[in-house]
Structures are given as C-alpha cells and as structure tokens.
Design a protein around this motif. Sequence first.
Motif, short mmCIF file in Angstrom:
data_model
loop_
_atom_site.label_atom_id
_atom_site.label_comp_id
_atom_site.label_asym_id
_atom_site.label_seq_id
_atom_site.Cartn_x
_atom_site.Cartn_y
_atom_site.Cartn_z
N GLY A 216 10.24 -0.26 12.34
CA GLY A 216 9.90 -1.67 12.26
C GLY A 216 11.03 -2.57 11.80
O GLY A 216 12.22 -2.24 11.90
N GLU A 217 10.63 -3.71 11.28
CA GLU A 217 11.57 -4.74 10.81
C GLU A 217 11.13 -5.23 9.44
O GLU A 217 9.96 -5.59 9.24
CB GLU A 217 11.63 -5.90 11.81
N THR A 247 7.05 -5.03 9.47
CA THR A 247 6.21 -5.20 10.64
C THR A 247 6.62 -4.23 11.75
O THR A 247 7.74 -3.70 11.76
CB THR A 247 6.29 -6.64 11.18
N ASP A 248 5.69 -4.04 12.69
CA ASP A 248 5.94 -3.30 13.94
C ASP A 248 6.37 -1.86 13.70
O ASP A 248 7.29 -1.35 14.35
CB ASP A 248 6.99 -4.02 14.80
N SER A 279 2.98 -5.51 3.51
CA SER A 279 3.59 -6.63 2.80
C SER A 279 3.51 -6.43 1.30
O SER A 279 2.53 -5.87 0.78
CB SER A 279 2.91 -7.96 3.19
N VAL A 280 4.55 -6.90 0.62
CA VAL A 280 4.64 -6.82 -0.85
C VAL A 280 5.07 -8.18 -1.37
O VAL A 280 6.06 -8.75 -0.88
CB VAL A 280 5.63 -5.74 -1.31
N ALA A 298 5.11 -9.22 -11.58
CA ALA A 298 3.79 -8.95 -11.01
C ALA A 298 3.97 -8.60 -9.53
O ALA A 298 4.64 -9.32 -8.79
CB ALA A 298 2.88 -10.17 -11.15
N VAL A 299 3.38 -7.49 -9.12
CA VAL A 299 3.55 -6.98 -7.76
C VAL A 299 2.18 -6.87 -7.09
O VAL A 299 1.23 -6.32 -7.66
CB VAL A 299 4.24 -5.60 -7.76
N THR A 300 2.08 -7.40 -5.87
CA THR A 300 0.87 -7.30 -5.06
C THR A 300 1.25 -6.71 -3.70
O THR A 300 2.09 -7.28 -3.00
CB THR A 300 0.21 -8.68 -4.86
N ALA A 301 0.63 -5.59 -3.35
CA ALA A 301 0.94 -4.91 -2.09
C ALA A 301 -0.29 -4.89 -1.19
O ALA A 301 -1.41 -4.73 -1.66
CB ALA A 301 1.41 -3.47 -2.35
N THR A 302 -0.05 -5.09 0.11
CA THR A 302 -1.14 -5.12 1.09
C THR A 302 -0.75 -4.28 2.30
O THR A 302 0.30 -4.51 2.90
CB THR A 302 -1.44 -6.56 1.55
N LEU A 303 -1.59 -3.31 2.61
CA LEU A 303 -1.42 -2.50 3.81
C LEU A 303 -2.48 -2.91 4.82
O LEU A 303 -3.67 -2.75 4.58
CB LEU A 303 -1.54 -1.01 3.48
#
Length: 342
Positions: A216-217, A247-248, A279-280, A298-303
């Motif tokens: 990805g990128e 992404t991708d 995304s983080v 503070a860290v927020t990660a989304t898969l």
Amino acid sequence: PHSPPTGIDFAKKDLITGQKIRSKRAAGLVLLRLQAAMQQVSITLSKGDLHLAYAHVTGLTVGVVQDSAKITIRSSLRDVGVSDPNPHAPHQQMVRVEDRSAWDCTVELYSSPDPHQRLVCVDDVDVSVSLTMGKTRLVFINAFIADILAWVNTVQGKMASPLVGAGEVAAEAAKANLAEMYQQQLRVKLDCTIKAPLVVVPECSSGLKGLLVNLGELRVLNKLEVSGQRNQLGQPAIFDCIDMTLTDVTIAATDDVSRPPSQATQEACPPLLSPITFSVAVRRNLASAWLLKEALVAVTATLHPIQMRVREEDVRLVMRLLKYNLGQGASEGPAAPDAAAA
C-alpha cells in the motif's frame, strides 16, 4: 512585478491577546551552499569464486543551504537495485524501483525564535520534513535471501566487537536525543508520502506463479492545534496532531509474477485480500509542563473492514509456496513442484 525584499514579513495572531503581530523569517544572506552528487556505486557479494548478488545505488544527490533563518537539506535517490548473477535464473531483478526515483526528501531546520514569539505563534515550527518515497518491487526467494544472510553472518562474526560497541553508542545517542526532543517540546511539520514495497513471492525459485503482496501507501501529515485551555499567564495549550493512514494493502494470486504490477494486478481478479485501510491518529501534548490532565501522547488506531476471498486454487498455491519457496534453504538447487504434488 517588483522583486521581493530580502526579509518576508508574516502577519500572525498573538494567541494570548488576539492582536496581529509581525515576525520576520527572512531568507537573507546565504552563509553556506553545498551540493554533492554520486553517479553510481556497484557492489558484488562473492563467496570464493561464486557470485551471490549484484547491488547498485544510482543518482544520489545531497544539497545543503544555510542562511540566517534556517538550514535546508535536500536529498534524492534515483535508483537502487539488487540482482541475481545467475544468468539462468527466471527472477534476476530481486529489488528494483518502479517509480522515477527511490526518494525525494527536504528537511528544513529553523533557527530558534524568540521565547515569547514561540509561545504566542502556533505557526513557528522547529523542523519541517517533506518526504516522498517511490514504489519498490521486491522478489522474495528464500534460497537467495538465505545465501545473503549466511554471507552477512560470516562477515559480521569477524566484526562483532566493533559493531556491538558502535550499536550501543548509537542507541544511547538516539535515546538522549529523544529525551531532549520531549523536554524541548520540539515542533515538527510532517508531509510524507511513502509507497510501501510490492512484494512478489513466487511458488518456487524457478516458477512464475505466485502471490503479489502490495503493502500500500503510507501518508503522514500533522498540524498544530490550539486548545481553549489556558494557564495562569493566559497561554493556550498546543497539541501536535499527527495523522497516519495506510491505504490499498492487497494480496492477489497471479500466473506470471514477472509481468508489470499493473498488468499482474488486473489479471489477478478477484484478489485474496481486498484493499484495506489502517489509520492511526497521534495527539502529542506540547503543554505537558502545566497541562497535566491531558496525556503526553494519545494514540487512536482504526482498522477498517477486511474482506477476503479464498479459492481452492489459491490454497493450493499457498501450500506449494510454503513447500518449494519458503522450505528451500541456502545453496540448494532450484526446486519445482512436480505434477503429482500440483
């Protein structure tokens, strides 16, 4: 049009009083200008009379400009590659750059502003980093990599003591620099686009069928955010918000890994792994000296959703890959799946 003055005035707003202030960040007298270019460096790894690998680095340029306001460092690399010297190998280019350049990087180190101006101007940063990395194609053949690692281990064993000492010194220096960065609450502006490698995994060292793993990128951007919370002096809290998005990311099977990535990807339909996004978000507290109720980092990660489609022939391909590619060690002859196994 008139020529611009040597100093460019920027109108900014005082975060305490709300009034406009003017600060001069001038691109004035050039104190140093340095330009260096390297055409090509070629390396051949050998074990006795046997050539293991060829490697080259082409078109490395570095430029440094220092003036009264900042130091600008620009660097670019056109191409880097690794190839198998075996003329009969079906996969000779093990590493190659698919884009026009391997990387283009610009780093700007600004001079220290006035302490009051640093507190009231959110636009002033200490370091600005702009990075673009091109897509690289990597061919993963376990036997080739095992030969390279065996060569590295042999050389590294003779240099163990110097390397260990140098590694410890580098680790301590990096730790001290990181601690200093947090103490000074360094303001860094990031604008990075990194095209992760396309990893090609053939089912065996002599076969053309295999998997295409597109990593990805990666996009990294940040901005300084002013909070409504203020201390006793009226200074607002400032947060460094960093957004990282990958992404991708895809995985696909193909009958010919030697084809260009676009053709091979179009041919491999549907993919085993549909494009996914990860995304983080990182929020760094630059007012941690007095704003204690907010976390330092503070860290927020989304898969995002993952969709996979696995066919029977894909499972067979993966099993052959595990046996004939990953199961092949260093200095072994090329293995190929026989008809019965297939």
